[in-house]
Design an enzyme around this catalytic site. Structure first.
Site, mmCIF file in Angstrom:
data_model
loop_
_atom_site.group_PDB
_atom_site.id
_atom_site.type_symbol
_atom_site.label_atom_id
_atom_site.label_comp_id
_atom_site.label_asym_id
_atom_site.label_seq_id
_atom_site.Cartn_x
_atom_site.Cartn_y
_atom_site.Cartn_z
ATOM 1 N N HIS A 1 0.894 -0.988 -0.158
ATOM 2 C CA HIS A 1 0.428 0.224 0.220
ATOM 3 C C HIS A 1 0.834 1.475 0.007
ATOM 4 C CE1 HIS A 1 -3.006 2.757 0.303
ATOM 5 N NE2 HIS A 1 -4.219 2.014 1.645
ATOM 6 N N HIS B 1 -2.547 7.108 -0.675
ATOM 7 C CA HIS B 1 -3.475 7.697 0.239
ATOM 8 C C HIS B 1 -3.207 8.153 1.674
ATOM 9 C CE1 HIS B 1 -6.453 4.368 -1.722
ATOM 10 N NE2 HIS B 1 -6.282 5.008 -2.532
ATOM 11 N N TYR C 1 -0.750 7.466 3.609
ATOM 12 C CA TYR C 1 -0.256 5.953 4.691
ATOM 13 C C TYR C 1 1.261 5.833 4.706
ATOM 14 C CZ TYR C 1 -5.142 5.505 5.335
ATOM 15 O OH TYR C 1 -6.203 5.591 5.258
HETATM 16 C C1 PHB Z 1 -6.697 2.965 1.866
HETATM 17 O O1 PHB Z 1 -6.455 3.204 1.154
HETATM 18 O O2 PHB Z 1 -6.805 1.813 2.616
HETATM 19 C C2 PHB Z 1 -7.870 3.791 2.824
HETATM 20 C C3 PHB Z 1 -8.526 4.715 2.167
HETATM 21 C C4 PHB Z 1 -9.826 5.632 2.748
HETATM 22 C C5 PHB Z 1 -10.198 4.587 4.458
HETATM 23 C C6 PHB Z 1 -9.620 4.265 4.696
HETATM 24 C C7 PHB Z 1 -8.526 3.429 4.041
HETATM 25 O O3 PHB Z 1 -11.056 5.421 4.855
#
Ligand code: PHB
Length: 455
Positions: free
Chosen positions: A200, A203, A205
């Site tokens: 991942h 987004h 993270y």
């Molecule tokens: C994700 O990218 O995993 C993700 C994105 C938005 C969210 C939850 C998870 O609200």
């Protein structure tokens, strides 16, 4: 039908020989990447659902994923944390303990039993967390010590919303340890039987927190230039593909998505640089997964989604550019419906489309597309609750006594007919390669330990 954009004609890439000889590709036509033969291109996107009590996959997960499996269908698991300090949602799963691996094994077995193929999405949420989720209540770690602000809020264990905690910027000496958490988690995913992993990198993270200069304010070799900001992502990818094989390793990126403050002053340059480096990895990746601008963030309502059309168009152009640049299988996601997905596949803008919200409320989504029947609307209020049934496994399959009479898509190399109202048509089940680790679960702790997958 989607049209070409200013970046010129799209290459005739990523198609199976059968596709190239016969009709244009369709979301319901087969596709092959790495050693996986998909019977269709309707992929389950990774969807965070908060049902993993104590961060361990439950029997409800077995049911959820099994319900969404078709023979030769491709699924990506919800993101699983690579370590305890990588958690930022209540009851979101991990893949760092033996119990979690056992929980996932049951999910994977159920998917394989139905002929599906499943990758595990691996994440570390970085600063998208709260001290309440962190070991000993410590600060979450990130590329920066700046918190997520500007109205973003975190889902707390009791279901209320809170403020994201102020993170601590990782010391340079700690970074190899985080890279190794990804390596170890990939290995654990193999031990659970997954067919591969998707990093991942999107987004907002942790990986994205290194990539984007709206967040990454480091002055060391992991910050500043694009090259430096991409270093962490590439180190993670190299470690994971060294551990489990490049053909079982994929990455999701979202250069143009500013979720949780993940902005960049030059997303085109960032995206292009990174994708060019992906092409140069020692082994080709299984696929690249890109989030398109239709992505809706948590808590947002559809009516809030409006964005200037020309702004969206600019962003779509970047997605097309990345598709043209990447020398491998390409998956798009972000608010697609059947028609836009068909157009994207037919025009060569993507090889596969992943669906989140629609797949949540339509466990038989590929079949519904084939039958051309109405979709069930999802209930957003149940997305992130921890109920083991409601809004999770209680969405129905389509049933109708007349369903066999519905017109179906039938290219010569795909679904020829709907032979049974309850079975998925014309399965082309993949020959699933089996990962055969030479070591046990516990022996995977060394950063240099490596078990080559069966090719
Ligand atoms: C994700 O990218 O995993 C993700 C994105 C938005 C969210 C939850 C998870 O609200």
């Amino acid at each position: 039908m989607a049209t070409e954009d200013s970046f010129g004609p799209l290459p005739n890439r990523g198609k199976t020989p059968t596709d190239q000889e016969n009709s244009p590709p369709h979301i319901l036509s087969p596709f092959k990447f790495a050693s996986f033969e998909l019977s269709h291109r309707v992929v389950l996107a990774p969807v965070t659902r908060c049902r993993a009590l104590d961060h361990v996959p439950q029997p409800a997960h077995v049911k959820f994923y099994s319900q969404r499996t078709t023979p030769g269908g491709f699924l990506i698991s919800e993101a699983a944390a690579v370590a305890k300090d990588g958690i930022g949602f209540p009851n979101s799963p991990g893949i760092f303990s033996a119990e979690q691996v056992e929980g996932w094994r049951k999910v994977v077995d159920a998917v394989h039993e139905k002929g599906g193929i499943i990758f595990c999405q691996l994440w570390h949420v970085g600063r998208a967390s709260h001290t309440v989720y962190q070991p000993e209540g410590k600060a979450p770690v990130s590329s920066t010590d700046k918190a997520i602000v500007d109205g973003w809020s975190i889902l707390m264990p009791d279901g209320t919303r809170g403020e994201y905690s102020k993170p601590r910027a990782l010391e340079i000496s700690e970074i190899p340890g985080i890279v190794n958490q990804f390596r170890q988690a990939a290995r654990n995913a193999m031990l659970a039987g997954f067919d591969g992993v998707e990093i991942h990198g999107a987004h907002g993270y942790l990986v994205d927190q290194f990539l984007k200069n709206g967040i990454n304010d480091r002055t060391d070799e992991y910050g500043g230039s694009i090259e430096n900001r991409c270093r962490f992502a590439l180190e993670v990818l190299r470690a994971v593909s060294e551990e489990i094989g490049g053909s079982r390793t994929a990455i999701r990126l979202s250069p143009i998505i500013d979720h949780m403050g993940a902005t960049d002053t030059n997303p085109v340059a960032l995206g292009l640089y990174l994708v060019q480096r992906l092409n140069e990895l020692p082994e080709p990746l299984a696929y690249l997964h890109i989030t398109e601008p239709r992505f809706t963030r948590e808590g947002l309502k559809e009516e809030d989604e409006a964005e200037e059309e020309d702004e969206k168009m600019k962003k779509r152009k970047l997605c097309s550019l990345l598709r043209q640049t990447f020398k491998g299988a390409f998956m798009s996601s972000g608010g697609f419906n059947k028609d836009t997905a068909i157009a994207a596949i037919a025009s060569g803008k993507a090889d596969m489309i992943s669906f989140g919200r629609l797949f949540i409320s339509n466990p038989d989504l590929p079949r519904r597309f084939a039958l051309q029947v109405k979709l069930t609307k999802y209930d957003r209020s149940t997305f992130y609750c921890s109920d083991q049934v409601k809004g999770y496994t209680d969405y129905p399959n389509f049933t109708s006594p007349r369903q066999a009479q519905f017109p179906v898509f039938s290219p010569s190399n795909s679904f020829n007919s709907v032979s049974s109202p309850t079975s998925f048509p014309n399965p082309r089940q993949a020959q699933l390669p089996v990962f055969s680790p030479s070591n046990s679960f516990n022996s995977a702790s060394s950063p240099t330990s490596s078990s080559a997958p069966a090719k």
